[in-house]
Scaffold this motif. Structure first.
Motif, PDB file in Angstrom:
ATOM      1  N   UNK A 171       0.852  -1.183   0.000  1.00 39.91           N
ATOM      2  CA  UNK A 171       0.000   0.000   0.000  1.00 39.91           C
ATOM      3  C   UNK A 171       0.890   1.236   0.000  1.00 39.91           C
ATOM      4  N   UNK A 172       0.371   2.344  -0.535  1.00 38.54           N
ATOM      5  CA  UNK A 172       1.147   3.575  -0.631  1.00 38.54           C
ATOM      6  C   UNK A 172       0.679   4.586   0.422  1.00 38.54           C
ATOM      7  N   UNK A 173       1.640   5.166   1.118  1.00 38.89           N
ATOM      8  CA  UNK A 173       1.364   6.281   2.020  1.00 38.89           C
ATOM      9  C   UNK A 173       1.867   7.536   1.318  1.00 38.89           C
ATOM     10  N   UNK A 174       0.964   8.475   1.056  1.00 33.63           N
ATOM     11  CA  UNK A 174       1.306   9.661   0.265  1.00 33.63           C
ATOM     12  C   UNK A 174       1.656  10.842   1.172  1.00 33.63           C
ATOM     13  N   UNK A 191      -5.391   6.214  -2.625  1.00 35.92           N
ATOM     14  CA  UNK A 191      -5.638   7.044  -1.449  1.00 35.92           C
ATOM     15  C   UNK A 191      -6.652   6.408  -0.511  1.00 35.92           C
ATOM     16  N   UNK A 192      -7.501   5.537  -1.047  1.00 33.95           N
ATOM     17  CA  UNK A 192      -8.475   4.828  -0.223  1.00 33.95           C
ATOM     18  C   UNK A 192      -7.869   3.619   0.471  1.00 33.95           C
ATOM     19  N   UNK A 193      -6.579   3.332   0.195  1.00 34.63           N
ATOM     20  CA  UNK A 193      -5.904   2.225   0.871  1.00 34.63           C
ATOM     21  C   UNK A 193      -5.760   0.968   0.052  1.00 34.63           C
ATOM     22  N   UNK A 194      -6.020   1.051  -1.254  1.00 35.70           N
ATOM     23  CA  UNK A 194      -5.885  -0.130  -2.097  1.00 35.70           C
ATOM     24  C   UNK A 194      -4.426  -0.546  -2.227  1.00 35.70           C
ATOM     25  N   UNK A 195      -4.196  -1.815  -2.431  1.00 37.25           N
ATOM     26  CA  UNK A 195      -2.844  -2.321  -2.645  1.00 37.25           C
ATOM     27  C   UNK A 195      -2.440  -2.120  -4.104  1.00 37.25           C
ATOM     28  N   UNK A 196      -1.141  -2.273  -4.353  1.00 38.79           N
ATOM     29  CA  UNK A 196      -0.645  -2.167  -5.725  1.00 38.79           C
ATOM     30  C   UNK A 196      -1.271  -3.248  -6.596  1.00 38.79           C
ATOM     31  N   UNK A 197      -1.516  -4.421  -6.014  1.00 35.67           N
ATOM     32  CA  UNK A 197      -2.167  -5.493  -6.761  1.00 35.67           C
ATOM     33  C   UNK A 197      -3.581  -5.119  -7.174  1.00 35.67           C
ATOM     34  N   UNK A 198      -4.303  -4.438  -6.291  1.00 34.26           N
ATOM     35  CA  UNK A 198      -5.664  -4.005  -6.618  1.00 34.26           C
ATOM     36  C   UNK A 198      -5.657  -2.910  -7.681  1.00 34.26           C
ATOM     37  N   UNK A 199      -4.640  -2.050  -7.639  1.00 36.72           N
ATOM     38  CA  UNK A 199      -4.517  -1.023  -8.677  1.00 36.72           C
ATOM     39  C   UNK A 199      -4.222  -1.676 -10.023  1.00 36.72           C
ATOM     40  N   UNK A 200      -3.357  -2.680 -10.026  1.00 45.01           N
ATOM     41  CA  UNK A 200      -3.065  -3.404 -11.262  1.00 45.01           C
ATOM     42  C   UNK A 200      -4.317  -4.086 -11.805  1.00 45.01           C
ATOM     43  N   UNK A 201      -5.142  -4.622 -10.911  1.00 46.72           N
ATOM     44  CA  UNK A 201      -6.383  -5.260 -11.346  1.00 46.72           C
ATOM     45  C   UNK A 201      -7.301  -4.253 -12.022  1.00 46.72           C
ATOM     46  N   UNK A 202      -7.327  -3.032 -11.497  1.00 48.79           N
ATOM     47  CA  UNK A 202      -8.112  -1.974 -12.142  1.00 48.79           C
ATOM     48  C   UNK A 202      -7.583  -1.689 -13.539  1.00 48.79           C
ATOM     49  N   UNK A 203      -6.255  -1.621 -13.676  1.00 48.95           N
ATOM     50  CA  UNK A 203      -5.668  -1.361 -14.989  1.00 48.95           C
ATOM     51  C   UNK A 203      -5.952  -2.496 -15.970  1.00 48.95           C
ATOM     52  N   UNK A 204      -5.994  -3.719 -15.471  1.00 48.74           N
ATOM     53  CA  UNK A 204      -6.349  -4.844 -16.338  1.00 48.74           C
ATOM     54  C   UNK A 204      -7.757  -4.665 -16.879  1.00 48.74           C
ATOM     55  N   UNK A 205      -8.674  -4.275 -16.014  1.00 41.48           N
ATOM     56  CA  UNK A 205     -10.064  -4.073 -16.460  1.00 41.48           C
ATOM     57  C   UNK A 205     -10.155  -2.946 -17.478  1.00 41.48           C
ATOM     58  N   UNK A 206      -9.302  -1.919 -17.333  1.00 47.31           N
ATOM     59  CA  UNK A 206      -9.382  -0.765 -18.226  1.00 47.31           C
ATOM     60  C   UNK A 206      -8.599  -0.972 -19.522  1.00 47.31           C
ATOM     61  N   UNK A 207      -7.432  -1.635 -19.433  1.00 52.16           N
ATOM     62  CA  UNK A 207      -6.537  -1.726 -20.591  1.00 52.16           C
ATOM     63  C   UNK A 207      -6.349  -3.147 -21.112  1.00 52.16           C
ATOM     64  N   UNK A 208      -6.730  -4.144 -20.341  1.00 52.42           N
ATOM     65  CA  UNK A 208      -6.438  -5.513 -20.716  1.00 52.42           C
ATOM     66  C   UNK A 208      -5.123  -5.975 -20.094  1.00 52.42           C
ATOM     67  N   UNK A 209      -4.873  -7.256 -20.055  1.00 53.90           N
ATOM     68  CA  UNK A 209      -3.706  -7.806 -19.341  1.00 53.90           C
ATOM     69  C   UNK A 209      -2.371  -7.572 -20.030  1.00 53.90           C
ATOM     70  N   UNK A 210      -2.361  -7.304 -21.318  1.00 52.78           N
ATOM     71  CA  UNK A 210      -1.079  -7.258 -22.028  1.00 52.78           C
ATOM     72  C   UNK A 210      -0.234  -6.038 -21.666  1.00 52.78           C
ATOM     73  N   UNK A 211      -0.875  -4.930 -21.329  1.00 51.21           N
ATOM     74  CA  UNK A 211      -0.123  -3.700 -21.078  1.00 51.21           C
ATOM     75  C   UNK A 211      -0.086  -3.296 -19.608  1.00 51.21           C
ATOM     76  N   UNK A 212      -0.600  -4.141 -18.727  1.00 49.88           N
ATOM     77  CA  UNK A 212      -0.735  -3.731 -17.334  1.00 49.88           C
ATOM     78  C   UNK A 212       0.613  -3.486 -16.675  1.00 49.88           C
ATOM     79  N   UNK A 213       1.618  -4.296 -16.985  1.00 51.61           N
ATOM     80  CA  UNK A 213       2.927  -4.113 -16.350  1.00 51.61           C
ATOM     81  C   UNK A 213       3.529  -2.764 -16.736  1.00 51.61           C
ATOM     82  N   UNK A 214       3.442  -2.415 -18.020  1.00 53.37           N
ATOM     83  CA  UNK A 214       3.985  -1.131 -18.473  1.00 53.37           C
ATOM     84  C   UNK A 214       3.196   0.029 -17.884  1.00 53.37           C
TER      85      UNK A 214
END
Length: 247
Positions: free
Chosen positions: A134-137, A203-226
């Motif tokens: 998790x990120x503390x800003x 900012x709501x306390x999501x983990x990096x894994x949960x953020x990546x899951x959001x990016x998968x839903x938005x962009x698909x799995x192929x570009x999530x790492x980048x």
């Protein structure tokens, strides 16, 4: 009448709340004008770009309405006017650029006077399990979605160039802005819709894994790492992250 009661009646008379007949009328007008003038001046100072955008007459009229309905509640005038953008949003429902410009003015002022914090050293950006991180800003970080080109308008006003015409941002364009302080300097940066969604989640306390899951839903799995890597690099380079926390 004791001193405390006298002071309360005097303060009420100055702010227009009543009891003006208890004091000499001419002197009370001087005190009342000075009180009102100081509050309007505080709003002009905090919302300098908003005043340029609205013009002196319209801004002062709005400031006067705000003073009439909002008494100071803090020991410092820096805190006065926090609800001014909300009032402008109600006053200008068809012109979101006005209230959003005011929000940016206010957020930059708050960032300047906010608590000090040292952003994470990139060399310390390590974790055993990144999915659970998790990120503390930094405490001065604020962000909001935007319905107008208020960021571009603010920049043009600051650079003393011709501001763009008010308009809505493109759906895939600049849909938000974040504000923070780096060192002694308040900063702001536009964000697209994807970064807005990810920062809101973080900012709501999501983990990096949960953020990546959001990016998968938005962009698909192929570009999530980048996408995730670029987002993390931007946040670290801009000095937004205070530390990592194992979720």
């Amino acid at each position: 009448m004791n001193l405390d009661a006298l002071q309360r009646r005097f303060a009420s008379a100055v702010t227009g709340g009543g009891h003006p007949d208890d004091f000499e009328a001419r002197g009370m007008r001087v005190y009342a004008n000075n009180y009102r003038g100081q509050l309007v001046t505080a709003l002009r100072d905090t919302y300098a770009k908003t005043r340029l955008w609205l013009g002196d007459d319209d801004f002062d009229a709005a400031a006067g309405r705000y003073v009439d309905s909002h008494a100071p509640s803090s020991w410092t005038l820096d805190a006065y006017g926090r609800l001014f953008p909300d009032m402008l949003e109600a006053d200008y429902p068809d012109d979101p650029d006005v209230s959003e410009l005011a929000w940016l003015d206010s957020a930059l002022r708050d960032a300047f006077s906010g608590p000090d914090a040292e952003a994470i050293d990139p060399a310390m950006l390590t974790a055993d399990d990144w999915d659970a991180v998790e990120f503390v800003f930094v405490p001065t970080l604020r962000f909001r979605s935007m319905r107008s080109h208020a960021v571009a308008i603010w920049k043009a006003l600051a650079d003393e160039t011709m501001p763009p015409a008010p308009m809505r941002p493109d759906d895939q364009g600049e849909n938000g802005v974040r504000v923070w302080r780096r060192g002694l300097s308040p900063q702001f940066a536009s964000m697209d819709a994807h970064e807005c969604a990810c920062l809101d989640l973080a900012l709501a306390g999501a983990t990096f894994g949960e953020i990546c899951a959001l990016l998968v839903r938005r962009h698909g799995p192929t570009s999530v790492a980048a996408e995730a890597g670029a987002l993390l690099r931007t946040w670290v380079a801009d000095g937004l992250i205070l530390r990592l926390r194992q979720g």
